[in-house]
Structure formats: structure tokens, C-alpha cells
Write an enzyme that holds these catalytic residues in place. Structure first.
Site, PDB file in Angstrom:
ATOM      1  N   VAL A  57     -36.818 -68.168  -7.228  1.00 48.67           N
ATOM      2  CA  VAL A  57     -35.721 -68.174  -7.983  1.00 48.67           C
ATOM      3  C   VAL A  57     -35.506 -69.672  -8.297  1.00 48.67           C
ATOM      4  CG1 VAL A  57     -33.194 -68.066  -8.133  1.00 48.67           C
ATOM      5  CG2 VAL A  57     -34.766 -66.028  -7.724  1.00 48.67           C
TER       6      VAL A  57
ATOM      7  N   ASP B 126     -36.245 -78.226  -0.613  1.00 45.98           N
ATOM      8  CA  ASP B 126     -36.833 -77.379   0.370  1.00 45.98           C
ATOM      9  C   ASP B 126     -37.115 -77.663   1.737  1.00 45.98           C
ATOM     10  OD1 ASP B 126     -37.828 -74.309  -0.703  1.00 45.98           O
ATOM     11  OD2 ASP B 126     -38.395 -74.856   1.359  1.00 45.98           O
TER      12      ASP B 126
ATOM     13  N   LEU C 288     -33.595 -62.754 -13.122  1.00 45.26           N
ATOM     14  CA  LEU C 288     -34.944 -62.897 -13.508  1.00 45.26           C
ATOM     15  C   LEU C 288     -35.760 -61.551 -13.072  1.00 45.26           C
ATOM     16  CD1 LEU C 288     -36.753 -64.413 -10.934  1.00 45.26           C
ATOM     17  CD2 LEU C 288     -35.702 -66.394 -11.891  1.00 45.26           C
TER      18      LEU C 288
ATOM     19  N   GLU D   6     -39.547 -61.065 -11.489  1.00 43.39           N
ATOM     20  CA  GLU D   6     -40.948 -62.079 -11.164  1.00 43.39           C
ATOM     21  C   GLU D   6     -42.036 -61.594 -12.195  1.00 43.39           C
ATOM     22  OE1 GLU D   6     -41.700 -61.667  -7.205  1.00 43.39           O
ATOM     23  OE2 GLU D   6     -39.907 -62.098  -6.521  1.00 43.39           O
TER      24      GLU D   6
ATOM     25  N   LYS E  99     -24.094 -58.363  -9.374  1.00 40.78           N
ATOM     26  CA  LYS E  99     -25.441 -58.454  -9.104  1.00 40.78           C
ATOM     27  C   LYS E  99     -26.083 -57.373  -8.267  1.00 40.78           C
ATOM     28  CE  LYS E  99     -29.776 -59.884  -8.124  1.00 40.78           C
ATOM     29  NZ  LYS E  99     -30.891 -59.925  -9.333  1.00 40.78           N
TER      30      LYS E  99
ATOM     31  N   ASN F  68     -28.967 -54.288  -9.436  1.00 43.78           N
ATOM     32  CA  ASN F  68     -29.968 -54.078  -8.870  1.00 43.78           C
ATOM     33  C   ASN F  68     -29.852 -52.408  -8.414  1.00 43.78           C
ATOM     34  OD1 ASN F  68     -31.387 -56.205  -9.391  1.00 43.78           O
ATOM     35  ND2 ASN F  68     -31.305 -56.954  -7.318  1.00 43.78           N
TER      36      ASN F  68
ATOM     37  N   CYS G 244     -36.230 -57.545  -3.809  1.00 46.16           N
ATOM     38  CA  CYS G 244     -34.824 -57.605  -4.083  1.00 46.16           C
ATOM     39  C   CYS G 244     -34.101 -56.144  -3.978  1.00 46.16           C
ATOM     40  CB  CYS G 244     -34.556 -58.011  -5.402  1.00 46.16           C
ATOM     41  SG  CYS G 244     -34.732 -59.829  -5.565  1.00 46.16           S
TER      42      CYS G 244
ATOM     43  N   LYS H  79     -45.337 -55.337  -7.886  1.00 44.22           N
ATOM     44  CA  LYS H  79     -45.603 -54.933  -9.328  1.00 44.22           C
ATOM     45  C   LYS H  79     -46.555 -55.762  -9.825  1.00 44.22           C
ATOM     46  CE  LYS H  79     -41.806 -57.788 -11.155  1.00 44.22           C
ATOM     47  NZ  LYS H  79     -40.512 -57.614 -11.911  1.00 44.22           N
TER      48      LYS H  79
ATOM     49  N   ARG I 270     -43.556 -59.001  -1.047  1.00 44.31           N
ATOM     50  CA  ARG I 270     -42.575 -58.436   0.192  1.00 44.31           C
ATOM     51  C   ARG I 270     -42.091 -56.937  -0.183  1.00 44.31           C
ATOM     52  NH1 ARG I 270     -38.682 -63.539  -0.946  1.00 44.31           N
ATOM     53  NH2 ARG I 270     -39.723 -63.490  -2.850  1.00 44.31           N
TER      54      ARG I 270
HETATM   55  P1  NAD Z   1     -38.005 -67.232  -1.643  1.00 47.70           P
HETATM   56  O1  NAD Z   1     -38.216 -66.889  -0.344  1.00 47.70           O
HETATM   57  O2  NAD Z   1     -39.068 -67.082  -2.385  1.00 47.70           O
HETATM   58  O3  NAD Z   1     -37.590 -68.799  -1.606  1.00 47.70           O
HETATM   59  C1  NAD Z   1     -36.327 -69.224  -0.963  1.00 47.70           C
HETATM   60  C2  NAD Z   1     -36.801 -70.974  -0.261  1.00 47.70           C
HETATM   61  O4  NAD Z   1     -35.442 -71.393   0.090  1.00 47.70           O
HETATM   62  C3  NAD Z   1     -37.804 -71.034   0.447  1.00 47.70           C
HETATM   63  O5  NAD Z   1     -38.782 -71.767  -0.116  1.00 47.70           O
HETATM   64  C4  NAD Z   1     -37.231 -71.485   1.625  1.00 47.70           C
HETATM   65  O6  NAD Z   1     -38.330 -72.515   2.358  1.00 47.70           O
HETATM   66  C5  NAD Z   1     -36.252 -72.234   1.066  1.00 47.70           C
HETATM   67  N1  NAD Z   1     -35.210 -72.392   1.937  1.00 47.70           N
HETATM   68  C6  NAD Z   1     -34.443 -71.796   3.013  1.00 47.70           C
HETATM   69  N2  NAD Z   1     -33.529 -72.499   3.843  1.00 47.70           N
HETATM   70  C7  NAD Z   1     -33.530 -73.301   3.196  1.00 47.70           C
HETATM   71  C8  NAD Z   1     -32.450 -74.665   3.298  1.00 47.70           C
HETATM   72  N3  NAD Z   1     -31.494 -74.416   4.155  1.00 47.70           N
HETATM   73  N4  NAD Z   1     -32.584 -75.698   2.535  1.00 47.70           N
HETATM   74  C9  NAD Z   1     -33.659 -75.727   1.562  1.00 47.70           C
HETATM   75  N5  NAD Z   1     -34.463 -74.698   1.546  1.00 47.70           N
HETATM   76  C10 NAD Z   1     -34.166 -73.653   2.040  1.00 47.70           C
HETATM   77  O7  NAD Z   1     -36.827 -66.505  -1.985  1.00 47.70           O
HETATM   78  P2  NAD Z   1     -36.375 -65.840  -3.739  1.00 47.70           P
HETATM   79  O8  NAD Z   1     -37.273 -64.743  -3.932  1.00 47.70           O
HETATM   80  O9  NAD Z   1     -36.445 -67.218  -4.598  1.00 47.70           O
HETATM   81  O10 NAD Z   1     -35.026 -65.514  -3.548  1.00 47.70           O
HETATM   82  C11 NAD Z   1     -33.836 -66.535  -3.506  1.00 47.70           C
HETATM   83  C12 NAD Z   1     -32.418 -65.627  -3.471  1.00 47.70           C
HETATM   84  O11 NAD Z   1     -32.708 -65.068  -4.899  1.00 47.70           O
HETATM   85  C13 NAD Z   1     -32.430 -64.475  -2.816  1.00 47.70           C
HETATM   86  O12 NAD Z   1     -31.159 -64.385  -2.597  1.00 47.70           O
HETATM   87  C14 NAD Z   1     -32.718 -63.473  -3.778  1.00 47.70           C
HETATM   88  O13 NAD Z   1     -32.132 -62.144  -3.376  1.00 47.70           O
HETATM   89  C15 NAD Z   1     -32.350 -63.788  -4.981  1.00 47.70           C
HETATM   90  N6  NAD Z   1     -32.971 -63.317  -6.337  1.00 47.70           N
HETATM   91  C16 NAD Z   1     -34.585 -63.218  -6.262  1.00 47.70           C
HETATM   92  C17 NAD Z   1     -35.093 -62.621  -7.314  1.00 47.70           C
HETATM   93  C18 NAD Z   1     -36.630 -62.664  -7.175  1.00 47.70           C
HETATM   94  O14 NAD Z   1     -36.972 -61.783  -8.175  1.00 47.70           O
HETATM   95  N7  NAD Z   1     -37.223 -63.115  -6.260  1.00 47.70           N
HETATM   96  C19 NAD Z   1     -34.394 -62.281  -8.301  1.00 47.70           C
HETATM   97  C20 NAD Z   1     -32.985 -62.461  -8.310  1.00 47.70           C
HETATM   98  C21 NAD Z   1     -32.327 -62.874  -7.358  1.00 47.70           C
END
Ligand code: NAD
Length: 435
Positions: A11, A30, A153, A155, A207, A211, A263, A323, A330
Site C-alpha cells: 500500500v 520504512d 486497492l 494487489e 473499509k 472487505n 486482507c 491470487k 500471505r
Molecule cells: P506490508 O506488510 O506490505 O507493508 C508494511 C510496511 O510497513 C513494511 O514494509 C514494514 O517494514 C513497514 N513498517 C512497519 N512498521 C513500521 C514503522 N513503525 N515505521 C516505518 N515502517 C514500518 O503491508 P501492506 O500490504 O502494504 O498493508 C498495509 C496496510 O494497508 C494494512 O493495514 C493492510 O490491511 C492495508 N491494506 C492492504 C491492502 C493490500 O492489498 N495489501 C489493500 C488495502 C489496505
């Protein structure tokens, strides 16, 4: 505008890159320094179609930066997006430790008025909690506002979904932050996409409700598929038939191995939990989760029904990611299905176009094939778990010549049972009761 993005996962990286593409100056931070190192070396740590070109272009044009220091990211920004993970914690509760730690880091680096946007999926009330955490650290030193802006979004389609979203939801509790967010998304809303302004709690709920509704549709069709098998109906036809009703629509009605990914599972369980905490009886979502998990067992049972004894059998697997068009493993159904087969003594040879590197970290004792056909060499059965496009029209006679026995479990219903019978396969799909 000057934007900070905390967390550069699926995201955060898409959000930061797309906001840079819209002309903003974006700093992404990050805590995973390897990720930042890769990004600064031009390597994209995730597979997401179209993203690499956008990252390259915006870095070259000096609008997109990757840093390990949250402080640098926060000090330079007017709007800060929290995009860190919110994985499933104990008993299905959303684990907010990453979000809270991000909030503390932001608070420690505040140097003026900023808007803190929660883009991570967080249970209702959490954005207010972040405000409290930050206020307790900052006191009156700096003013700030919190805004909820959940991400929808998908993936595999993430860039398009961000740039041309069905809707943008913004939960804000004052006019100032609402206006700033409206300006930020101006470039996108010009394409007539709706921005829904609402209160913070409703935004957080939207949200989880979205889902859960989609998960609900999938589990409903999966449950129905079991009946279709018993009564001689074809769930694909049923899904087409009900999807033509404008009130229902065709999407998220495919029976199969069930949903997975980072998710749906965790968000359904987190919402179940929030209901419990608020003494609201939760019957529907409990069933949605249960049906989904059972579907993975059903796929295993179907393989067993073709093979009889599984011990010592060689099973080929096509598709590992949860998918198509993503490398995300995950909560992928492939994990449970492969582990159950291994537990019964099967040898697994798997192929996936992009998820092998991630799969190696999770699934042990799996042989990974170079291509889809070599996975079939000497196999007693094939199970299709992810519906990548390249699996849709394979060379069936080549497949048959490679396999020891022509058994196929099609856990995504990408083939026709009639055609497969003609090709000489012992074929089982999901909910295809037609003879
Ligand atoms: P992800 O695990 O791919 O990415 C999270 C990132 O955050 C990692 O790179 C991690 O190192 C970093 N991180 C963790 N703690 C941190 C901190 N304190 N400071 C800086 N960086 C830090 O997760 P994602 O799939 O991108 O999901 C993120 C959020 O968005 C979640 O809440 C998820 O539910 C939501 N979301 C995900 C999707 C999806 O399709 N993946 C879609 C909509 C919403």
C-alpha cells in the site's frame, strides 16, 4: 504538496509513487532498511504490474525519495500517510503495534502543523487513539489533525485502482483537514470519481464493511457450490445467472479454493472481534470465515478422492500466490492445501510465475519447477490453485503425456468439465455437478 509515507509495502509504495506521479513531492520511509536500500538501488521489492516504471520515472524527476529515517520523512512533509501493516494478532484481534509505533515516531519528529492520515486498515476508534497517543507525546508543541483515508486497492491492479478508484473515502472531523485532503486528491477526483467525506469512525467502518461484504459473497458462492455438486447443477452457471441481476452484479461470485491474502481473512476476523467487544452478536461473519477455511479442506478432499491414498504420490501445483498478478503469499490457500498433502506423504512440485521466492520462505520441502509443464513431469495429479492467465489455455495433450495419471483438481474452475472429459482427464472442479 509535500507528502510523507510511513511503510513502503504494497500500500505505501503504491500510495507514495502514485502521489508523486500526480506532481507531489513524496518521501517514503520504512524501518526495513533492506527495502529502502533496494528501492534506492532501483529494485522494487514487490511484484506489482506497472509500478516499476512509475517509481523509476518519479525518482528520476526528483519527486520520489526513499529514506530509513522517519524523522527526515516527517520533518519535510505537510501530510503524512501511515501505511504500515496491521496483521492479525492473538484471537483475530488486529495487531496495532506497528501503527502505534509509527504514531510515536511521527510525534517525536513533529516540527509544525501536519495532517496524519491513517491509510492502514484499523478498527473503528483507532484513528482517535492515534491522536491521543500523539497528543500525549507532543502536548501543545505543534498542532495536527488526524484523518482516516482507507485504501481499497487490489494487489495486481494497484496502480490503476489508486489512480482511477471507484471512490475515495475521507473521514475528517474539521473543515481545514477536509479541504487539504480534497486538494490533494484533486488530480484524481477530476476524473469524476467520487470523494466521500464522512466522519472518522464511519470511514474506518467502511473499509471493514467493504472487505467483509466481498468475503461474504465469496463464501456464499462456495457454500452454494457444495449443493450444486449434490444436485447436478453448475455453480459457474448459477454465478453467471445471478450476476446478471443489476442488483447483484457479477463480481466476487466465483466459487473456488476460497479467499486468501493479507486482507480479507484478517479484516473479517477483526470485525468479528470489534462486534464481540461491543456485545453485538456476529452470526454472518463467523459463518463467512468458517466456510472459507473449510473450502481449503474440500480441495484437499477432492485430490484425495482422485488419488485414493496420497502417501508417496507426486502432486503438481499450478499457482501459489493468493491470487493472480501478485507475489503475495500471505494467507494463500495454497499453503494449507500443500501442507495437508505433505502431511499425508505427498511429494509436491509447484510452479508459480512470480511467487516462488516468497513461497520458499513459507513452504518447505517443495520442489519448484522452472515452468508449468515441467511441474507435471511424472505427476499423479495436478491441482490448479491460482488462476494465472497462462494456465487457462494450456496444451492438454502435452500435459497428458507428461503426467503419470491424468488427474486434475481445478480449484478455480478455469476449465470446462465437458472439455476435460473429452481430453481424457479425470477432472474435478468446484461445484460443477453437471455430468
Ligand atoms: P506490508 O506488510 O506490505 O507493508 C508494511 C510496511 O510497513 C513494511 O514494509 C514494514 O517494514 C513497514 N513498517 C512497519 N512498521 C513500521 C514503522 N513503525 N515505521 C516505518 N515502517 C514500518 O503491508 P501492506 O500490504 O502494504 O498493508 C498495509 C496496510 O494497508 C494494512 O493495514 C493492510 O490491511 C492495508 N491494506 C492492504 C491492502 C493490500 O492489498 N495489501 C489493500 C488495502 C489496505
Amino acid at each position: 504538496m509535500k507528502i510523507g509515507v510511513i511503510g513502503t509495502g504494497y500500500v505505501g509504495l503504491v500510495t507514495g509513487t502514485c502521489l508523486a506521479e500526480l506532481g507531489n513531492s513524496v518521501v517514503c520511509a520504512d524501518i526495513d532498511s533492506e527495502k529502502i536500500w533496494k528501492l534506492n538501488g532501483g529494485i522494487i521489492p514487490i511484484y506489482e504490474p506497472g509500478l516499476e516504471d512509475l517509481v523509476k520515472r518519479n525518482r528520476k524527476e526528483g519527486r520520489l525519495f526513499f529514506v530509513s529515517s522517519i524523522k527526515n520523512c516527517v520533518e519535510d512533509s505537510e501530510i503524512i500517510f501511515i501505511c504500515v501493516g496491521t496483521p492479525q494478532g492473538k484471537n483475530g484481534v488486529a495487531d496495532l503495534s506497528y501503527v502505534e509505533s509509527a504514531a510515536v515516531s511521527i510525534a517525536e519528529s513533529m516540527n509544525g502543523y501536519k495532517i496524519i492520515v491513517t491509510k492502514s486498515t484499523i478498527p473503528v476508534g483507532s484513528t482517535h487513539r492515534i491522536k491521543k497517543i500523539m497528543t500525549s507525546r507532543i502536548g501543545n508543541k505543534c498542532e495536527f489533525d488526524v484523518v482516516s483515508n482507507p485504501e481499497f486497492l487490489r494487489e495486481g491492479e494497484a496502480v490503476n485502482d489508486f489512480m482511477i478508484p471507484d471512490r475515495i473515502v475521507i473521514g475528517a472531523d474539521n473543515e481545514k483537514s477536509r479541504k487539504i485532503m480534497e486538494n490533494l486528491y484533486g488530480g484524481i477526483s477530476r476524473t469524476n470519481r467520487q470523494i466521500l467525506f464522512t466522519d472518522i469512525r464511519s470511514s474506518e467502518m467502511i473499509k471493514y464493511a467493504s472487505n467483509s461484504m466481498l468475503a461474504c459473497r465469496i463464501s456464499f458462492m462456495n457454500e452454494l457450490s457444495r449443493l450444486c455438486e449434490k444436485v447436478g447443477a453448475d455453480v459457474k452457471e448459477v454465478s453467471k445467472g445471478i450476476g446478471l441481476d443489476n442488483r447483484i452484479g457479477p463480481r466476487f461470485l466465483q466459487a473456488g479454493a476460497g479467499y486468501g491474502g493479507s486482507c480479507f481473512g484478517k479484516d473479517v476476523r477483526a470485525l468479528i472481534n470489534t462486534m464481540g467487544e461491543n456485545s453485538v452478536e456476529c452470526s454472518i461473519l463467523d459463518a463467512v470465515d468458517k466456510v472459507n477455511l473449510f473450502q481449503r479442506k474440500l480441495v484437499f478432499e477432492k485430490i484425495k478422492s482422485l488419488l485414493g491414498s496420497i502417501s508417496g504420490k507426486k502432486v503438481a501445483v499450478w499457482g501459489l500466490s493468493f491470487k493472480p498478478k501478485t507475489d503475495d503469499m500471505r494467507d494463500a490457500p495454497s499453503i494449507d492445501i500443500i501442507r495437508s498433502l505433505q502431511l499425508m506423504g505427498a511429494k509436491i512440485t509447484a510452479f508459480d510465475p512470480v511467487a516462488v521466492e516468497n513461497s520458499r520462505k513459507i513452504l518447505l520441502n517443495v520442489e519448484y519447477a522452472e515452468d508449468m509443464y515441467s511441474a507435471l513431469d511424472g505427476s499423479d495429479a495436478l491441482v490448479v490453485i491460482t488462476e494465472w492467465n497462462e494456465f487457462r489455455n494450456p496444451d492438454f495433450s502435452r500435459m497428458k503425456s507428461l503426467m503419470k495419471s491424468p488427474n486434475i483438481v481445478d480449484a478455480r474452475n478455469i476449465y470446462s468439465p465437458i472439455d476435460m472429459a473429452k481430453e481424457g482427464f479425470n477432472y474435478i472442479g468446484i461445484g460443477r455437478g453437471i455430468k
